[in-house]
Design a protein around this motif. Structure first.
Motif, mmCIF file in Angstrom:
data_model
loop_
_atom_site.group_PDB
_atom_site.id
_atom_site.type_symbol
_atom_site.label_atom_id
_atom_site.label_comp_id
_atom_site.label_asym_id
_atom_site.label_seq_id
_atom_site.Cartn_x
_atom_site.Cartn_y
_atom_site.Cartn_z
ATOM 1 N N ALA A 163 0.827 -1.205 0.000
ATOM 2 C CA ALA A 163 0.000 0.000 0.000
ATOM 3 C C ALA A 163 0.863 1.257 0.000
ATOM 4 O O ALA A 163 0.512 2.258 -0.639
ATOM 5 C CB ALA A 163 -0.923 -0.007 1.213
ATOM 6 N N ILE A 164 1.987 1.215 0.705
ATOM 7 C CA ILE A 164 2.880 2.377 0.757
ATOM 8 C C ILE A 164 3.431 2.696 -0.627
ATOM 9 O O ILE A 164 3.470 3.859 -1.049
ATOM 10 C CB ILE A 164 4.047 2.126 1.740
ATOM 11 N N VAL A 165 3.843 1.647 -1.352
ATOM 12 C CA VAL A 165 4.369 1.857 -2.706
ATOM 13 C C VAL A 165 3.286 2.433 -3.612
ATOM 14 O O VAL A 165 3.524 3.368 -4.379
ATOM 15 C CB VAL A 165 4.921 0.538 -3.290
ATOM 16 N N GLY A 166 2.072 1.865 -3.520
ATOM 17 C CA GLY A 166 0.955 2.368 -4.323
ATOM 18 C C GLY A 166 0.589 3.798 -3.948
ATOM 19 O O GLY A 166 0.267 4.612 -4.817
ATOM 20 N N TRP A 167 0.642 4.091 -2.638
ATOM 21 C CA TRP A 167 0.351 5.443 -2.138
ATOM 22 C C TRP A 167 1.350 6.457 -2.697
ATOM 23 O O TRP A 167 0.958 7.516 -3.197
ATOM 24 C CB TRP A 167 0.410 5.412 -0.614
ATOM 25 N N PHE A 168 2.629 6.101 -2.650
ATOM 26 C CA PHE A 168 3.660 6.999 -3.147
ATOM 27 C C PHE A 168 3.524 7.192 -4.659
ATOM 28 O O PHE A 168 3.643 8.310 -5.172
ATOM 29 C CB PHE A 168 5.042 6.437 -2.809
ATOM 30 N N ALA A 169 3.256 6.096 -5.374
ATOM 31 C CA ALA A 169 3.095 6.178 -6.827
ATOM 32 C C ALA A 169 1.884 7.041 -7.198
ATOM 33 O O ALA A 169 1.911 7.774 -8.185
ATOM 34 C CB ALA A 169 2.952 4.780 -7.422
ATOM 35 N N SER A 170 0.819 6.963 -6.384
ATOM 36 C CA SER A 170 -0.380 7.770 -6.648
ATOM 37 C C SER A 170 -0.078 9.256 -6.520
ATOM 38 O O SER A 170 -0.535 10.072 -7.328
ATOM 39 C CB SER A 170 -1.496 7.383 -5.661
#
Length: 223
Positions: A163-170
């Motif tokens: 989720a952190i990776v997806g959050w940062f990518a978003s």
């Protein structure tokens, strides 16, 4: 560095990892590399050193062939071409901020410089605000961004690695879209010599565009 690259390739090849996570990770890595280079200036220093080196070599050649007018003309053209090369950071700065900065004309002008042998046109056009151009073109993203930034703090699932990776990518993707829409808004000429009309037009375009996207999404769900 080699080990990091190898781990990254292994992760891409890993079939147990979702493509959504891989895409988010790729976007995050590219964004970090770009931000690091932009602010620390690794490629800029290389570009500058390379440019200076080429100019020095051309200068030495001009001294060597100063009696040959034909070669000297070609070397001068080459010198000007090398001198005018810009780093991508300079191009980005010029591309996005050229209409939001008042340029000062120097008090002394070198008339021997061919670049200065052009008529100077003074303009009193109003300067568009970078803040209001960006906000009016992306106000929905501006409203969403604070909630997205603090998402890991109030969501337990949001603190997981994936989720952190997806959050940062978003966040990165919103930033990229924001930059693109702001650049597009700057392509619209100044309306009635008053920036406020450009802000209003940006607001309307942004509202209509996302209203259409949301409506199409709802219609697809109904079907």
């Amino acid at each position: 560095m080699g080990d990091i690259f190898k781990h990254f390739i292994d992760l891409i090849k890993d079939k147990t990892t979702s493509w959504g996570f891989k895409t988010a990770l790729f976007i995050s890595v590219i964004a970090l590399l770009f931000a690091s280079d932009y602010y620390l200036g690794f490629s800029y220093n290389y570009h500058l050193n390379n440019k200076i080196g080429q100019l020095e070599k051309i200068g030495n050649l001009k001294k060597k062939y100063e009696s040959d007018s034909i070669i000297l003309v070609e070397l001068t053209k080459m010198e000007r071409k090398v001198f005018s090369k810009k780093h991508y950071s300079d191009e980005l700065y010029r591309l996005f901020l050229k209409d939001s900065i008042k340029y000062e004309i120097p008090e002394t002008i070198d008339q021997n410089d061919p670049k200065n042998n052009y008529p100077i046109t003074n303009t009193n056009k109003p300067i568009r605000s970078i803040f209001w151009m960006a906000f009016s073109s992306n106000f929905l993203f501006t409203i969403m961004l604070p909630f997205l930034i603090f998402l890991p703090l109030y969501s337990k699932d949001g603190r997981k690695a994936n989720a952190i990776v997806g959050w940062f990518a978003s966040i990165i993707m919103i930033g990229i879209i924001g930059v693109i829409t702001t650049w597009v808004s700057y392509q619209i000429p100044l309306i009635l010599e008053t920036p406020i009309w450009n802000y209003v037009l940006n607001f309307l375009i942004h509202t209509i565009f996302w209203s259409v996207i949301i409506k199409l999404g709802n219609n697809k769900k109904k079907n």
